[in-house]
Design an enzyme around this catalytic site. Sequence first.
Site: not given
Length: 375
Positions: A88, A203
């Site tokens: 990630c 996010h």
Amino acid sequence: MVTPNRGATAKLVFDIVTGPTRAKLADGREMLFFSLPGRRPAPVEDRRPLPERKPDQSQLRFDRSTGQWVIVAALRQDRTYKPPPDQCPLCPGPTGLTSEVPAPDYDVVVFENRFPSLSGSGVAPVPGGVGFVSAPGHGHCEVICFSSDHTGSFAGLAPPHARLVVDAWRHRTAELMAFPGVEQVFCFENRGEEIGVTLTHPHGQIYGYPYLTPRTAAMLEQARRHRKAHGNNLFADMLAREVAEGSRIVARTVSFTAFVPFAARWPVEVHVYPNRFVHNLIELTDHELDGFTQIYLDVLGRFDRMYAGPLPYISALHQYADAQEQDEGYFHVELMSIRRSATKLKYLAASESAMGAFISDVTPESVAQRLRELR
């Protein structure tokens, strides 16, 4: 303020007044760390061999049939797509070789998008002539990571941490509104693969558009007509009517009201308004920012309790500049989900996608009642 040298290594600035610690990524993009009290980020040098950023990475093309701009950003085809958790790019990267966040840890971080739809400074585009019209895709696109916890969510943040995200939104709104050519600042979150999310790390994004988006322009036009006909602000009147009727109210506090709108388009849709008129996050007081954080977490918590799994959603912060063209704009958040039952999704098919004519499968009143019960 202390500014170190501007060499090739990480460049750090700590501003006691505005809060964030600033750093530079290997290709020159800016990064800002926002930290909880008593914590201080420790960015490391970004040692990835990133390609040099190119100017004019996107283009605006004017659609004369609708009077709207379309952003063409072919570089986004190369953006990271559903990497495994151990790869990630939003998780902390303490070695400076693996992540968009070269640091051993962080609370909240904001950085310029590596694959932006809009980039660079310039004047707002103005269509002219009668032929095809295009312009450089000037503007700004940022990523905001809510937490370093890859498996977390906004709804799972502790209130002080959630307030830190709100403070980061507010900081970026103020700074981006001052950018040359930026007409609108849009903070948003896409959550869930059903929405189209390709990075599952919690996010959101922040866009600085070089023009008023079609939805914003349409809403402001309706507000101007309402002002001319009735002498009042459209959004304030809508909020007052929702409160008076009550059947679609989800939650209400001293400072904020959350409700399912009368003409909701989405299977689950909640709007959150401050109880007094403001244009944007910048105009809210500290007490109101605390209240916003509280009701926002409340609504997201209800979303996640609707079904066995987390609800996919879009969160859209509608903000307006304190300028004549946007003067009627009333800050609010619109939260929406395409999930219409535990096992079914609402697809935006021909009527919605081709004609812009939404068809709702549920009544707003029943959705509001369901959400009210999910305390």
